[in-house]
Design an enzyme around this catalytic site. Structure first.
Site, short mmCIF file in Angstrom:
data_model
loop_
_atom_site.label_atom_id
_atom_site.label_comp_id
_atom_site.label_asym_id
_atom_site.label_seq_id
_atom_site.Cartn_x
_atom_site.Cartn_y
_atom_site.Cartn_z
N LYS A 1 3.71 8.06 -0.08
CA LYS A 1 3.88 8.31 1.36
C LYS A 1 4.51 7.11 2.05
O LYS A 1 5.46 7.25 2.82
CB LYS A 1 2.52 8.63 1.99
N ASN A 2 3.97 5.92 1.77
CA ASN A 2 4.42 4.74 2.51
C ASN A 2 5.80 4.25 2.08
O ASN A 2 6.35 3.34 2.70
CB ASN A 2 3.39 3.61 2.40
N ASP B 1 -5.94 0.13 2.21
CA ASP B 1 -5.98 1.60 2.14
C ASP B 1 -6.92 2.10 1.04
O ASP B 1 -7.31 3.27 1.05
CB ASP B 1 -4.57 2.17 1.91
N CYS C 1 -3.63 6.53 12.44
CA CYS C 1 -5.06 6.28 12.24
C CYS C 1 -5.52 5.18 13.19
O CYS C 1 -4.85 4.16 13.34
CB CYS C 1 -5.32 5.84 10.81
N ARG D 1 -2.75 14.44 5.89
CA ARG D 1 -1.60 13.58 6.24
C ARG D 1 -1.06 12.84 5.02
O ARG D 1 0.10 12.42 5.02
CB ARG D 1 -2.02 12.53 7.29
N ARG E 1 -3.82 -2.21 16.42
CA ARG E 1 -2.51 -1.93 15.81
C ARG E 1 -1.35 -2.18 16.79
O ARG E 1 -0.59 -1.25 17.14
CB ARG E 1 -2.46 -0.52 15.25
C1 UD1 Z 1 1.27 -0.09 6.58
C2 UD1 Z 1 0.86 1.17 5.85
C3 UD1 Z 1 -0.66 1.36 5.96
C4 UD1 Z 1 -1.38 0.12 5.46
C5 UD1 Z 1 -0.85 -1.14 6.15
C6 UD1 Z 1 -1.41 -2.42 5.57
C7 UD1 Z 1 2.79 2.59 6.10
C8 UD1 Z 1 3.37 3.84 6.66
N1 UD1 Z 1 1.54 2.30 6.46
O1 UD1 Z 1 0.91 0.09 7.95
O2 UD1 Z 1 -1.00 2.48 5.15
O3 UD1 Z 1 -2.76 0.24 5.76
O4 UD1 Z 1 0.59 -1.20 6.01
O5 UD1 Z 1 -1.13 -2.49 4.22
O6 UD1 Z 1 3.43 1.91 5.31
N2 UD1 Z 1 0.16 -6.16 13.26
C9 UD1 Z 1 0.32 -6.84 14.43
N3 UD1 Z 1 1.49 -6.70 15.12
C10 UD1 Z 1 2.51 -5.90 14.67
C11 UD1 Z 1 2.35 -5.22 13.45
C12 UD1 Z 1 1.15 -5.36 12.77
O7 UD1 Z 1 -0.58 -7.55 14.88
O8 UD1 Z 1 3.55 -5.82 15.34
C13 UD1 Z 1 -1.12 -6.27 12.52
C14 UD1 Z 1 -1.85 -4.93 12.45
O9 UD1 Z 1 -2.59 -4.65 13.62
C15 UD1 Z 1 -2.72 -5.10 11.24
C16 UD1 Z 1 -1.83 -5.96 10.32
O10 UD1 Z 1 -0.86 -6.57 11.17
O11 UD1 Z 1 -3.88 -5.82 11.57
C17 UD1 Z 1 -1.14 -5.17 9.22
O12 UD1 Z 1 -0.33 -4.18 9.79
P1 UD1 Z 1 1.01 -3.67 9.11
O13 UD1 Z 1 1.23 -4.39 7.82
O14 UD1 Z 1 2.09 -3.71 10.13
O15 UD1 Z 1 0.63 -2.18 8.79
P2 UD1 Z 1 1.50 -0.89 9.06
O16 UD1 Z 1 2.93 -1.14 8.79
O17 UD1 Z 1 1.11 -0.29 10.37
#
Ligand code: UD1
Length: 416
Positions: free
Chosen positions: A22-23, A304, A116, A396, A121
């Protein structure tokens, strides 16, 4: 509201074929927007999140045609630049479309993404990276209005290796003028997969999987045929279900290296594991606790997989300590596992799991995708019947969940 009825107590045994990741597929679907030709995506999992990604592509004007086993995406007519709010709210990865739209157009309009609820986030890292590439972003009334006069390569350092922000930078920089250097990117296998997809189109990206990604902007990108890597989180979930029911199974279509942190803890917990080139055999007769289970960016233990692994440890001998370092609010499944007889206390980012001899079936509720999957794992390991409500969350990310578990001898059915 969809419900899943799970009858526990049967060891899961057999063969599971793991779906595409998915990711990986979600950013790859977004990336079809930057292609100048038609793309063929093979083995795209049939799950709610890919349906949402397809709806976004169609809302932008792309033509998506589904065939058995593959789909074609022709983005040549994708002239629209606004992602509808109801689709932004459906999943977090809708934000990835921003970088891709900005590569196609000089403007993109979006609202804040949903997905989620695992904590705040924020998307600050995405927005500051896009601003560095030359995008002017006005945030007002919950709308992100993004405009530019040509994206320009630059040096960007992420303060945290965010998966989504790394992918957004790759999608926005792939055709930008000059060189983009991204320091401290995420190193997840899905980032390497996106690099492979874009490079197959003719992009010049190197370094994915390391601590520096270098992107030389190109003018044209051709259409390609591509198949994503297998889903390591789905594999980890089914491995927990097989281990928790004291079963044995062959997991086909996996990359064992992508699962190394998960396999290492499963082995510490007492599972017998044999890795082959693209499959893994796992057998479990007795489970003991492992310590600590600390979630980390790749190659560490994936956040995850935390919830399904906690469901497993709930019935292991001894005490396990979990430390969730990625998301601040990822223990919503704990209260539901406790309803099933688990002995778990969670405070802040730490959860202490005292293994119990038995879990009991109970009515429980899924609050998010992986937490919901953990309740299915627990239900399979429990005595009696578990009904998981809000199963939409699980759909999902898991393709044909009922069929896969049924093939392994597990009793699970949909209840509407
Ligand atoms: C992706 C994955 C999700 C997984 C996560 C961490 C997809 C579609 N989803 O989510 O399944 O759980 O990686 O491995 O690939 N953060 C900030 N600011 C930002 C962006 C992120 O503070 O602009 C923080 C988030 O709140 C979180 C951490 O960074 O605490 C990790 O987030 P991130 O790696 O961005 O996860 P996703 O890309 O949302």
């Amino acid at each position: 509201m969809s419900k899943l009825k799970v009858e526990g107590g049967n060891p899961l045994c057999g063969v599971v074929d793991i779906q595409g990741a998915k990711n990986s597929v979600l950013p790859i679907l977004a990336a079809t927007l930057v292609s100048d030709g038609e793309c063929v995506i093979e083995g795209c999992p049939d799950i709610r999140d890919t349906h949402t990604a397809i709806e976004i592509l169609e809302a932008l004007g792309a033509r998506v045609t589904k065939h058995p086993g593959y789909m074609t995406i022709d983005a040549s007519s994708a002239g629209r630049y606004e992602i509808p709010d109801h689709l932004m709210r459906k999943m977090r990865s809708s934000i990835m479309f921003l970088g891709a739209i900005l590569t196609r157009n000089r403007r993109a309009l979006a609202t804040f993404p949903g997905g989620c609820e695992l904590g705040q986030r924020p998307i600050d890292l995405h927005l500051s990276a896009l601003r560095k590439l030359g995008v002017q972003i006005d945030e007002a009334y919950g709308v992100l209005d993004c405009r530019h006069d040509g994206l320009k390569g630059c040096e960007i350092t992420l303060t945290f290796p965010s998966v989504g922000a790394t992918e957004n930078v790759m999608l926005a920089a792939v055709k930008a003028e000059g060189l983009t250097i991204l320091n401290n990117p995420a190193k997840e296998p899905e980032i390497e997969d996106l690099q492979s997809f874009l490079n197959k189109m003719g992009a010049r990206i190197s370094g994915a999987g390391s601590s520096r990604i270098v992107i030389q902007g190109v003018k044209k990108l051709s259409g390609v045929t591509y198949r994503s890597i297998p889903d390591r989180i789905v594999a980890a979930t089914y491995m927990c279900a097989v281990a928790g029911t004291r079963g044995n199974a062959l997991f086909k279509n996996v990359v064992p290296q992508h699962l190394s942190a998960v396999l290492s803890l499963l082995s510490d917990a007492g599972c017998e594991i044999r890795c082959y080139e693209d499959s893994v055999f796992l057998e479990c007769s007795r489970l003991r606790s492992v310590n600590p289970v600390r979630t980390m960016p790749y190659p560490g233990f994936p956040t995850d997989a935390q919830a399904p692994f906690m469901a497993l440890m709930a019935r292991a001998e001894g005490t396990s300590v979990f430390v969730e370092t990625i998301f601040e609010n990822r223990y919503k499944h704990v209260g539901e596992l406790v309803r099933m007889g688990a002995n778990i206390t969670a405070e802040g980012r730490v959860a202490v799991v005292n293994g119990v001899k038995r879990l009991y079936g109970a009515p429980v509720e899924a609050f998010d995708l992986r937490g919901g999957a953990a309740l299915v794992v627990a239900g399979l390991c429990a005595e009696g019947e578990t009904v998981v409500s809000n199963a939409e969350h699980i759909y999902r990310g898991y393709e044909n969940l009922i069929g896969c578990i049924g093939d392994l001898g597990g009793k699970i059915s949909a209840e509407d």
